[in-house]
Motif scaffolding. Structure first.
Motif, PDB file in Angstrom:
ATOM      1  N   VAL A 174       0.683  -0.903   0.478  1.00  0.00           N
ATOM      2  CA  VAL A 174       0.379  -0.011   0.108  1.00  0.00           C
ATOM      3  C   VAL A 174       0.468   1.770  -0.126  1.00  0.00           C
ATOM      4  O   VAL A 174       1.188   2.419  -0.481  1.00  0.00           O
ATOM      5  CB  VAL A 174      -0.983   0.375   0.881  1.00  0.00           C
ATOM      6  CG1 VAL A 174      -1.663   1.546   1.485  1.00  0.00           C
ATOM      7  CG2 VAL A 174      -2.076  -1.001   0.969  1.00  0.00           C
ATOM      8  N   PHE A 175       2.292   1.218   0.749  1.00  0.00           N
ATOM      9  CA  PHE A 175       2.921   2.401   1.138  1.00  0.00           C
ATOM     10  C   PHE A 175       3.876   2.872  -0.656  1.00  0.00           C
ATOM     11  O   PHE A 175       3.601   3.903  -0.655  1.00  0.00           O
ATOM     12  CB  PHE A 175       3.707   2.036   2.407  1.00  0.00           C
ATOM     13  CG  PHE A 175       5.043   3.277   2.261  1.00  0.00           C
ATOM     14  CD1 PHE A 175       4.343   4.239   3.188  1.00  0.00           C
ATOM     15  CD2 PHE A 175       6.154   3.210   1.805  1.00  0.00           C
ATOM     16  CE1 PHE A 175       5.405   5.298   3.185  1.00  0.00           C
ATOM     17  CE2 PHE A 175       7.077   4.252   2.002  1.00  0.00           C
ATOM     18  CZ  PHE A 175       6.849   5.236   2.375  1.00  0.00           C
ATOM     19  N   GLU A 176       3.884   1.904  -0.589  1.00  0.00           N
ATOM     20  CA  GLU A 176       4.796   1.803  -2.428  1.00  0.00           C
ATOM     21  C   GLU A 176       3.784   2.114  -3.606  1.00  0.00           C
ATOM     22  O   GLU A 176       4.561   2.888  -4.471  1.00  0.00           O
ATOM     23  CB  GLU A 176       5.497   0.458  -2.416  1.00  0.00           C
ATOM     24  CG  GLU A 176       6.402   0.040  -2.181  1.00  0.00           C
ATOM     25  CD  GLU A 176       7.216  -1.629  -2.224  1.00  0.00           C
ATOM     26  OE1 GLU A 176       6.139  -2.333  -3.029  1.00  0.00           O
ATOM     27  OE2 GLU A 176       7.961  -1.684  -1.653  1.00  0.00           O
ATOM     28  N   GLU A 177       2.556   1.694  -3.749  1.00  0.00           N
ATOM     29  CA  GLU A 177       1.358   2.177  -4.421  1.00  0.00           C
ATOM     30  C   GLU A 177       1.036   4.078  -3.888  1.00  0.00           C
ATOM     31  O   GLU A 177       0.991   4.400  -5.304  1.00  0.00           O
ATOM     32  CB  GLU A 177       0.151   1.265  -4.118  1.00  0.00           C
ATOM     33  CG  GLU A 177      -0.343   1.711  -5.211  1.00  0.00           C
ATOM     34  CD  GLU A 177      -0.731   1.197  -6.496  1.00  0.00           C
ATOM     35  OE1 GLU A 177      -1.151   1.499  -7.408  1.00  0.00           O
ATOM     36  OE2 GLU A 177       0.326   0.626  -6.466  1.00  0.00           O
ATOM     37  N   LYS A 180       3.981   5.715  -5.643  1.00  0.00           N
ATOM     38  CA  LYS A 180       4.044   5.799  -6.907  1.00  0.00           C
ATOM     39  C   LYS A 180       3.053   6.457  -7.101  1.00  0.00           C
ATOM     40  O   LYS A 180       3.646   7.840  -8.826  1.00  0.00           O
ATOM     41  CB  LYS A 180       3.848   4.430  -7.287  1.00  0.00           C
ATOM     42  CG  LYS A 180       4.150   4.665  -9.066  1.00  0.00           C
ATOM     43  CD  LYS A 180       4.470   2.741  -9.339  1.00  0.00           C
ATOM     44  CE  LYS A 180       3.229   2.429  -9.159  1.00  0.00           C
ATOM     45  NZ  LYS A 180       3.351   0.888  -9.204  1.00  0.00           N
ATOM     46  N   LYS A 181       2.120   6.866  -7.199  1.00  0.00           N
ATOM     47  CA  LYS A 181       0.950   6.910  -7.146  1.00  0.00           C
ATOM     48  C   LYS A 181      -0.015   8.514  -6.622  1.00  0.00           C
ATOM     49  O   LYS A 181      -0.490   9.709  -7.235  1.00  0.00           O
ATOM     50  CB  LYS A 181      -0.160   6.949  -8.135  1.00  0.00           C
ATOM     51  CG  LYS A 181       0.066   5.025  -8.468  1.00  0.00           C
ATOM     52  CD  LYS A 181      -1.076   3.976  -8.986  1.00  0.00           C
ATOM     53  CE  LYS A 181      -0.698   3.204  -9.484  1.00  0.00           C
ATOM     54  NZ  LYS A 181      -2.214   2.344  -9.676  1.00  0.00           N
ATOM     55  N   TYR A 182       1.153   8.811  -5.918  1.00  0.00           N
ATOM     56  CA  TYR A 182       0.652  10.532  -5.385  1.00  0.00           C
ATOM     57  C   TYR A 182       0.816  11.747  -5.945  1.00  0.00           C
ATOM     58  O   TYR A 182       1.544  11.992  -6.588  1.00  0.00           O
ATOM     59  CB  TYR A 182       0.815  10.469  -3.580  1.00  0.00           C
ATOM     60  CG  TYR A 182       0.430  11.452  -3.224  1.00  0.00           C
ATOM     61  CD1 TYR A 182      -0.760  11.746  -2.745  1.00  0.00           C
ATOM     62  CD2 TYR A 182       1.168  13.000  -2.636  1.00  0.00           C
ATOM     63  CE1 TYR A 182      -1.185  12.906  -2.112  1.00  0.00           C
ATOM     64  CE2 TYR A 182       0.890  14.175  -2.573  1.00  0.00           C
ATOM     65  CZ  TYR A 182      -0.245  14.150  -1.797  1.00  0.00           C
ATOM     66  OH  TYR A 182      -0.885  15.225  -1.597  1.00  0.00           O
ATOM     67  N   PHE A 191      -8.122   7.877  -1.828  1.00  0.00           N
ATOM     68  CA  PHE A 191      -8.849   6.987  -1.465  1.00  0.00           C
ATOM     69  C   PHE A 191      -8.566   5.468  -1.527  1.00  0.00           C
ATOM     70  O   PHE A 191      -9.174   4.556  -0.554  1.00  0.00           O
ATOM     71  CB  PHE A 191     -10.436   7.122  -2.596  1.00  0.00           C
ATOM     72  CG  PHE A 191     -11.005   8.588  -2.246  1.00  0.00           C
ATOM     73  CD1 PHE A 191     -11.911   8.478  -1.495  1.00  0.00           C
ATOM     74  CD2 PHE A 191     -11.014   9.097  -3.356  1.00  0.00           C
ATOM     75  CE1 PHE A 191     -12.283   9.951  -1.109  1.00  0.00           C
ATOM     76  CE2 PHE A 191     -11.484  10.104  -3.244  1.00  0.00           C
ATOM     77  CZ  PHE A 191     -11.790  10.905  -2.089  1.00  0.00           C
ATOM     78  N   TYR A 192      -7.531   5.250  -2.335  1.00  0.00           N
ATOM     79  CA  TYR A 192      -7.098   3.655  -1.873  1.00  0.00           C
ATOM     80  C   TYR A 192      -6.295   3.158  -0.691  1.00  0.00           C
ATOM     81  O   TYR A 192      -6.774   2.421  -0.271  1.00  0.00           O
ATOM     82  CB  TYR A 192      -6.121   3.565  -3.271  1.00  0.00           C
ATOM     83  CG  TYR A 192      -4.937   2.708  -2.901  1.00  0.00           C
ATOM     84  CD1 TYR A 192      -5.160   1.275  -3.753  1.00  0.00           C
ATOM     85  CD2 TYR A 192      -4.184   2.627  -2.684  1.00  0.00           C
ATOM     86  CE1 TYR A 192      -4.586  -0.140  -3.147  1.00  0.00           C
ATOM     87  CE2 TYR A 192      -3.344   1.427  -2.307  1.00  0.00           C
ATOM     88  CZ  TYR A 192      -3.351   0.313  -3.028  1.00  0.00           C
ATOM     89  OH  TYR A 192      -2.439  -1.393  -3.085  1.00  0.00           O
ATOM     90  N   LEU A 197      -6.125   0.502   4.177  1.00  0.00           N
ATOM     91  CA  LEU A 197      -6.001   0.715   5.934  1.00  0.00           C
ATOM     92  C   LEU A 197      -6.830   0.888   6.742  1.00  0.00           C
ATOM     93  O   LEU A 197      -7.080   2.243   7.044  1.00  0.00           O
ATOM     94  CB  LEU A 197      -4.710   1.680   6.140  1.00  0.00           C
ATOM     95  CG  LEU A 197      -3.237   1.381   5.023  1.00  0.00           C
ATOM     96  CD1 LEU A 197      -3.123   2.764   4.892  1.00  0.00           C
ATOM     97  CD2 LEU A 197      -2.785   0.320   5.320  1.00  0.00           C
ATOM     98  N   LYS A 198      -7.250  -0.017   7.403  1.00  0.00           N
ATOM     99  CA  LYS A 198      -8.310  -0.056   8.450  1.00  0.00           C
ATOM    100  C   LYS A 198      -8.318  -0.077  10.067  1.00  0.00           C
ATOM    101  O   LYS A 198      -9.717   0.057  10.762  1.00  0.00           O
ATOM    102  CB  LYS A 198      -9.887  -0.876   7.664  1.00  0.00           C
ATOM    103  CG  LYS A 198      -9.924  -0.502   6.158  1.00  0.00           C
ATOM    104  CD  LYS A 198     -11.328  -1.471   5.782  1.00  0.00           C
ATOM    105  CE  LYS A 198     -11.597  -1.186   4.071  1.00  0.00           C
ATOM    106  NZ  LYS A 198     -12.868  -1.826   3.972  1.00  0.00           N
TER     107      LYS A 198
END
Length: 263
Positions: A174-177, A180-182, A191-192, A197-198
């Protein structure tokens, strides 16, 4: 611990009751570095204890390049010549306001260098502060400890300190995504992250990864100063049992609002 320590630092600055020497100890070197930079900005920033973290002085302190702030950081032992060079550096600095020496990993000091430090501690120059940091407080020479105020920054469990464990692989993805996309205008990745992360544990690991990333890259990106502060504030809020999802949501939207760029 972090909030209590910061309140204590604010109090001694406002009441002008700074000691000439402090030892900060923890098992987390990044936390030690952060508290020293925070303390120093509170001392030197024109905004005082509510330091702005955006002025020239704050930015110079963040990269350890402020003229009245000098950090001694060695890869091996701290030798007598290291201490002499440190003292010489300040002898040629302009006599403006206070001056701060920071010696990292004080437990690695040689006996000759320790004698030079002890002489300084016994006869401190006017308006000079010395900050010593260590992750091994029991290894620090007792005569140095006895001449300093001891401040415990906090101790952290191994999961929090590990780079990335196998159990944290999901959060790593999640962190790497996110990295990469932020962008401030790309809300999909916001939102991803909020969807993935809940639980408090995963959110805490996410902030730990973000703090480590910003700490390692802060010299190359001016926006990371602000991001580091936001992430640290959010991590502290988690530790104070504020709702984890609320902390994460507020952090992400504050990032967008502040137009922070990661890359």
């Amino acid at each position: 611990m972090a909030n209590k320590l910061e309140n204590y630092l604010d109090n001694i600055i406002m009441k002008n009751k700074l000691s000439h020497a402090y030892i900060f100890h923890s098992n987390n070197e990044e936390e030690l570095d952060n508290i020293i930079l925070l303390f120093t900005k509170k001392i030197f920033c024109p905004s005082g204890i509510n330091y702005c973290n955006s002025c020239k002085i704050c930015n110079q302190i963040n990269v350890k390049n402020y003229i009245n702030f000098y950090c001694l950081e060695t890869e091996g032992t701290i030798k007598k010549e290291d201490i002499e060079n440190l003292k010489f550096n300040f002898s040629i600095s302009p006599l403006l306001n206070k001056k701060v020496y920071w010696i990292k990993n004080i437990e690695n000091i040689t006996s000759q260098a320790a004698n030079a430090v002890l002489k300084f501690l016994e006869e401190p120059p006017k308006d000079v502060l010395i900050f010593l940091t260590t992750t091994k407080i029991k290894s620090v020479i007792s005569t140095i400890i006895s001449r300093c105020q001891i401040l415990n920054v906090g101790y952290f469990n191994n999961n929090e300190l590990s780079t990335i464990s196998n159990e944290e692989e999901f959060v790593k993805e999640v962190f790497e995504e996110f990295l990469k996309k932020y962008s401030p205008t790309e809300f999909f990745v916001i939102f991803y992250v909020m969807d993935k992360l809940k639980v408090k544990k995963d959110i805490s690991v996410f902030f730990s990864m973000l703090l480590r990333y910003t700490y390692n890259n802060i010299k190359n990106n001016q926006y990371l100063n602000k991001l580091y502060e936001l992430a640290l504030k959010s991590k502290n809020e988690l530790e104070n049992n504020i709702n984890a999802r609320l902390v994460l949501d507020s952090f992400l939207f504050e990032m967008c609002k502040s137009n922070i760029e990661i890359r």
